[in-house]
Design an enzyme around this catalytic site. Structure first.
Site, PDB file in Angstrom:
ATOM      1  N   GLY A  54      26.133 -14.633 -20.427  1.00  0.00           N
ATOM      2  CA  GLY A  54      25.235 -14.065 -19.439  1.00  0.00           C
ATOM      3  C   GLY A  54      25.885 -12.998 -18.588  1.00  0.00           C
ATOM      4  O   GLY A  54      27.080 -13.049 -18.305  1.00  0.00           O
ATOM      5  N   TYR A  79      15.759  -8.571 -27.454  1.00  0.00           N
ATOM      6  CA  TYR A  79      16.037  -9.341 -26.240  1.00  0.00           C
ATOM      7  C   TYR A  79      15.239  -8.796 -25.071  1.00  0.00           C
ATOM      8  O   TYR A  79      15.227  -7.591 -24.816  1.00  0.00           O
ATOM      9  CB  TYR A  79      17.530  -9.264 -25.930  1.00  0.00           C
ATOM     10  CG  TYR A  79      18.026 -10.284 -24.947  1.00  0.00           C
ATOM     11  CD1 TYR A  79      18.526 -11.507 -25.388  1.00  0.00           C
ATOM     12  CD2 TYR A  79      18.013 -10.031 -23.582  1.00  0.00           C
ATOM     13  CE1 TYR A  79      18.998 -12.452 -24.489  1.00  0.00           C
ATOM     14  CE2 TYR A  79      18.484 -10.964 -22.682  1.00  0.00           C
ATOM     15  CZ  TYR A  79      18.979 -12.175 -23.138  1.00  0.00           C
ATOM     16  OH  TYR A  79      19.441 -13.109 -22.243  1.00  0.00           O
ATOM     17  N   SER A  80      14.568  -9.684 -24.334  1.00  0.00           N
ATOM     18  CA  SER A  80      13.780  -9.257 -23.179  1.00  0.00           C
ATOM     19  C   SER A  80      13.766 -10.353 -22.122  1.00  0.00           C
ATOM     20  O   SER A  80      13.328 -11.473 -22.377  1.00  0.00           O
ATOM     21  CB  SER A  80      12.341  -8.934 -23.594  1.00  0.00           C
ATOM     22  OG  SER A  80      11.539  -8.663 -22.455  1.00  0.00           O
ATOM     23  N   ASN A  81      14.237 -10.022 -20.937  1.00  0.00           N
ATOM     24  CA  ASN A  81      14.228 -10.984 -19.831  1.00  0.00           C
ATOM     25  C   ASN A  81      12.819 -11.369 -19.407  1.00  0.00           C
ATOM     26  O   ASN A  81      12.604 -12.448 -18.843  1.00  0.00           O
ATOM     27  CB  ASN A  81      14.987 -10.401 -18.636  1.00  0.00           C
ATOM     28  CG  ASN A  81      16.478 -10.326 -18.902  1.00  0.00           C
ATOM     29  OD1 ASN A  81      17.176 -11.323 -18.875  1.00  0.00           O
ATOM     30  ND2 ASN A  81      16.971  -9.122 -19.186  1.00  0.00           N
ATOM     31  N   SER A 131      22.425 -15.020 -17.981  1.00  0.00           N
ATOM     32  CA  SER A 131      21.505 -15.509 -19.005  1.00  0.00           C
ATOM     33  C   SER A 131      21.877 -16.855 -19.616  1.00  0.00           C
ATOM     34  O   SER A 131      21.103 -17.381 -20.425  1.00  0.00           O
ATOM     35  CB  SER A 131      21.362 -14.462 -20.114  1.00  0.00           C
ATOM     36  OG  SER A 131      20.595 -13.375 -19.641  1.00  0.00           O
TER      37      SER A 131
END
Length: 353
Positions: A308, A172-174, A73
């Site tokens: 990340g 949090y969201s990809n 990330s």
């Protein structure tokens, strides 16, 4: 623990970097809970690079000090930088809706903005949570599968949002950055990877940094990464990085990440007002801004950067606001052990002594 190291200027720099000596930094890196670890610490013109552990299980091969690794990330900071450059060029606005750029793709897209995506306040379900994980056999079967952003987004949006009022809270969201990658392509006519390459990697001469596309390999020297299987560990260095896409597919080095964050926080990539936006958390008492987070060390020194997780690799890169001191650490974790606390202890040593 095995040790590898040195400094950029042939050790003509004095006995220590920051408040910690090279010996103290090496001891700190040896204390990181991982199969292998490598780090670069900078203080002004002084540089320390070290490694610890092994590059491969069942071998004594040292972790290459200049090795490459998946940065997970931390990719998001590169992606956010491109978006903010487009904002500076007046080609997009932070308060543009998702519907404006991706009509019909996202339910409630008229109320979710580019800003909400960048700072994880959209409420959209995380694509990662739709995936099987070890020890599921389906997880291993997907190793070389090529994913498209559209199918990842569709999987995520088949689930209800985590909350219904965009901007009201942080989750949090990809999925947010998969959408940002699609928006970059709509705005520019080029992929997010092409934009990062042209706007950041080439201008900063980040020679160890790549966006691998569908290639499962890490080119050049690198430690091997592992995931659990059948009570042991299997080498998971190779995988199709479209699994991560714009949310985390990049490969880099400790040197390149320090160079990138020095340029970013030093004002060389964004105008001052947009850099300030980047550092501003999206929620009250939050820590995550527009692709950038902050962390207070044990000695109350605030550092900015990102971290990340890319399954078999974890990366952490932080810098003081004035960019004088920097530390980047990459580890190949011995899952399920979590290296976060031991990396935090190393960062405290790097920034505080």
């Amino acid at each position: 623990m095995l040790v590898a190291l040195v400094t950029a200027a042939a050790m003509a720099v004095g006995p220590s970097v920051g408040a910690a000596s090279p010996k103290e930094l090496q001891e700190g890196l040896d204390g990181v809970v991982a199969i292998g670890a490598l780090a670069e610490v900078r203080d002004g013109g002084r540089v320390w690079r070290g490694s610890s552990g092994v590059a491969e299980l069942d071998s004594s091969r040292k972790v290459p000090v200049a090795g490459r690794f998946r940065i997970g990330s931390v990719t998001k900071t590169f992606v956010a930088t491109v978006v903010l450059q487009l904002v500076a060029e007046k080609r997009i606005r932070l308060d543009d809706s998702v519907e404006r750029w991706l009509p019909g793709v996202v339910p409630n897209g008229a109320n979710i903005t580019v800003r909400h995506l960048l700072n994880h306040t959209s409420g959209l379900y995380d694509f990662k949570d739709t995936l099987p994980m070890p020890p599921s056999e389906e997880f291993y079967a997907l190793r070389y599968r090529t994913w498209t952003a559209s199918e990842q987004i569709e999987r995520a949006l088949a689930n209800p949002p985590m909350f219904n009022d965009p901007g009201s809270r942080y989750e949090y969201s990809n999925t947010n950055y998969l959408l940002i990658g699609e928006i970059i392509e709509k705005v520019t006519g080029r992929t997010y990877a092409e934009e990062i390459e042209g706007r950041v990697i080439r201008p900063l001469h980040l020679h160890g940094t790549t966006l691998p596309g569908t290639s499962p390999y890490i080119k050049g020297p690198h430690p091997h990464g592992y995931v659990p299987k059948d009570g042991g560990m299997i080498d998971y260095t190779e995988l199709n990085p479209t699994l991560f896409g714009a949310s985390g597919d990049m490969i880099s080095t400790t040197r390149d990440l320090n160079r990138f964050f020095a340029a970013l926080l030093g004002g060389h990539l964004l105008p001052a007002n947009l850099l300030e936006e980047m550092k501003t958390p999206g929620t009250e008492n939050g820590r995550y801004g527009l692709g950038l987070t902050w962390h207070d060390t044990a000695c109350k020194v605030r550092v900015y950067g990102n971290d990340g997780d890319a399954l078999a690799y974890q990366a952490y890169s932080f810098s003081t606001e004035d960019t004088r001191r920097q530390a980047t650490v990459a580890v190949t974790p011995h899952l399920p052990d979590n290296p976060d606390d031991s990396v935090d202890a190393f960062l405290d040593r790097a920034f505080c002594g």
